[in-house]
Design a protein around this motif. Sequence first.
Motif, PDB file in Angstrom:
ATOM      1  N   ASN A 173       1.513  -9.895   8.806  1.00 28.59           N
ATOM      2  CA  ASN A 173       1.788  -8.460   8.648  1.00 28.59           C
ATOM      3  C   ASN A 173       2.605  -8.147   7.401  1.00 28.59           C
ATOM      4  O   ASN A 173       2.928  -6.974   7.145  1.00 28.59           O
ATOM      5  CB  ASN A 173       2.443  -7.870   9.904  1.00 28.59           C
ATOM      6  CG  ASN A 173       3.799  -8.469  10.200  1.00 28.59           C
ATOM      7  OD1 ASN A 173       4.378  -9.176   9.376  1.00 28.59           O
ATOM      8  ND2 ASN A 173       4.331  -8.189  11.379  1.00 28.59           N
ATOM      9  N   ARG A 219       7.199  -1.772  -0.556  1.00 36.13           N
ATOM     10  CA  ARG A 219       5.873  -2.261  -0.246  1.00 36.13           C
ATOM     11  C   ARG A 219       4.953  -1.063  -0.080  1.00 36.13           C
ATOM     12  O   ARG A 219       5.398   0.023   0.365  1.00 36.13           O
ATOM     13  CB  ARG A 219       5.824  -3.177   0.978  1.00 36.13           C
ATOM     14  CG  ARG A 219       6.161  -2.587   2.299  1.00 36.13           C
ATOM     15  CD  ARG A 219       5.969  -3.609   3.446  1.00 36.13           C
ATOM     16  NE  ARG A 219       4.573  -3.773   3.825  1.00 36.13           N
ATOM     17  CZ  ARG A 219       4.137  -4.651   4.730  1.00 36.13           C
ATOM     18  NH1 ARG A 219       5.003  -5.456   5.350  1.00 36.13           N
ATOM     19  NH2 ARG A 219       2.852  -4.736   5.026  1.00 36.13           N
ATOM     20  N   GLN A 220       3.709  -1.268  -0.448  1.00 40.04           N
ATOM     21  CA  GLN A 220       2.748  -0.172  -0.435  1.00 40.04           C
ATOM     22  C   GLN A 220       1.552  -0.577   0.402  1.00 40.04           C
ATOM     23  O   GLN A 220       0.907  -1.592   0.124  1.00 40.04           O
ATOM     24  CB  GLN A 220       2.298   0.172  -1.862  1.00 40.04           C
ATOM     25  CG  GLN A 220       1.342   1.346  -1.921  1.00 40.04           C
ATOM     26  CD  GLN A 220       0.995   1.739  -3.327  1.00 40.04           C
ATOM     27  OE1 GLN A 220       1.105   0.950  -4.267  1.00 40.04           O
ATOM     28  NE2 GLN A 220       0.593   2.996  -3.510  1.00 40.04           N
ATOM     29  N   ASP A 221       1.269   0.222   1.411  1.00 39.58           N
ATOM     30  CA  ASP A 221       0.143  -0.031   2.297  1.00 39.58           C
ATOM     31  C   ASP A 221      -0.686   1.236   2.410  1.00 39.58           C
ATOM     32  O   ASP A 221      -0.135   2.348   2.401  1.00 39.58           O
ATOM     33  CB  ASP A 221       0.652  -0.454   3.676  1.00 39.58           C
ATOM     34  CG  ASP A 221       1.508  -1.702   3.613  1.00 39.58           C
ATOM     35  OD1 ASP A 221       2.746  -1.614   3.774  1.00 39.58           O
ATOM     36  OD2 ASP A 221       0.926  -2.777   3.378  1.00 39.58           O
ATOM     37  N   THR A 262       1.303  -9.090   4.509  1.00 41.87           N
ATOM     38  CA  THR A 262       0.270  -8.925   3.502  1.00 41.87           C
ATOM     39  C   THR A 262       0.329  -7.493   2.995  1.00 41.87           C
ATOM     40  O   THR A 262       0.208  -6.552   3.771  1.00 41.87           O
ATOM     41  CB  THR A 262      -1.116  -9.224   4.106  1.00 41.87           C
ATOM     42  OG1 THR A 262      -1.203 -10.608   4.419  1.00 41.87           O
ATOM     43  CG2 THR A 262      -2.223  -8.841   3.140  1.00 41.87           C
ATOM     44  N   SER A 263       0.553  -7.340   1.695  1.00 43.46           N
ATOM     45  CA  SER A 263       0.771  -6.008   1.159  1.00 43.46           C
ATOM     46  C   SER A 263       0.862  -6.066  -0.356  1.00 43.46           C
ATOM     47  O   SER A 263       0.860  -7.133  -0.960  1.00 43.46           O
ATOM     48  CB  SER A 263       2.079  -5.425   1.724  1.00 43.46           C
ATOM     49  OG  SER A 263       2.253  -4.070   1.360  1.00 43.46           O
ATOM     50  N   ARG A 293       0.432  -8.401  -5.430  1.00 41.04           N
ATOM     51  CA  ARG A 293      -0.360  -8.323  -4.193  1.00 41.04           C
ATOM     52  C   ARG A 293      -0.262  -9.659  -3.464  1.00 41.04           C
ATOM     53  O   ARG A 293      -0.731 -10.680  -3.964  1.00 41.04           O
ATOM     54  CB  ARG A 293      -1.813  -7.981  -4.502  1.00 41.04           C
ATOM     55  CG  ARG A 293      -2.637  -7.796  -3.228  1.00 41.04           C
ATOM     56  CD  ARG A 293      -3.970  -7.150  -3.476  1.00 41.04           C
ATOM     57  NE  ARG A 293      -3.861  -5.742  -3.877  1.00 41.04           N
ATOM     58  CZ  ARG A 293      -3.601  -4.729  -3.069  1.00 41.04           C
ATOM     59  NH1 ARG A 293      -3.400  -4.956  -1.779  1.00 41.04           N
ATOM     60  NH2 ARG A 293      -3.555  -3.493  -3.519  1.00 41.04           N
TER      61      ARG A 293
END
Lengths: 119, 115
Positions: B84, B36-38, B86-87, B111
């Motif tokens: 939380n 995951r990328q934030d 959401t990513s 996304r």
Amino acid sequence: GESVGLHLPTLSVQEGDNSIINCAYSNSASDYFIWYKQESGKGPQFIIDIRSNMDKRQGQRVTVLLNKTVKHLSLQIAATQPGDSAVYFCAENKPHPNAGGTSYGKLTFGQGTILTVHP
Amino acid sequence: DVKVTQSSRYLVKRTGEKVFLECVQDMDHENMFWYRQDPGLGLRLIYFSYDVKMKEKGDIPEGYSVSREKKERFSLILESASTNQTSMYLCASSLLGQGSTGELFFGEGSRLTVL
């Protein structure tokens, strides 16, 4: 270097200049390192890699330098172009014993650096 | 060219829903990964698999599970989605074994927004 928190390091250069993006890695056992480029709306793409038994490797317009003493990696881009604008990530590989013995395991990524190239 | 395909580019789900993210690669790679990328946190490894039916936890597996029933397919499952989660989710694959570079080939990303 890599930032902590929500703000990525940024680098702004003029077209034609050389760019240097830095990365500090965490694990002295890491044996392989990769630089990735991620353009907006796309997945990361491979740029260049280097193994831990080397300290420099050159590609087309890109050079990666590895300093194991201080656990530092850098990516140099020559004659930077607007198309080089992206987020750049370094990644280190830690050998995974179950993934083929001495072969490669999972990559751990840095937080990224935003490169903006102005025409 | 290696192709890693993620089934959905954009998803919007509600809290508590079960979410499936599918990933297929066409290069016969043994290793598959979900990241995951934030913003500001880079890519963080959720789970990976180095063989069919094999899986290992990455750095942030809590709230996720995975399935690898076929070599080319690796699914990420959110049993009960939370806000939380959401990513941007990125799937990747790589070759296994001596002589492989370990280079990861990434999909375009999915996304996910959890309301």
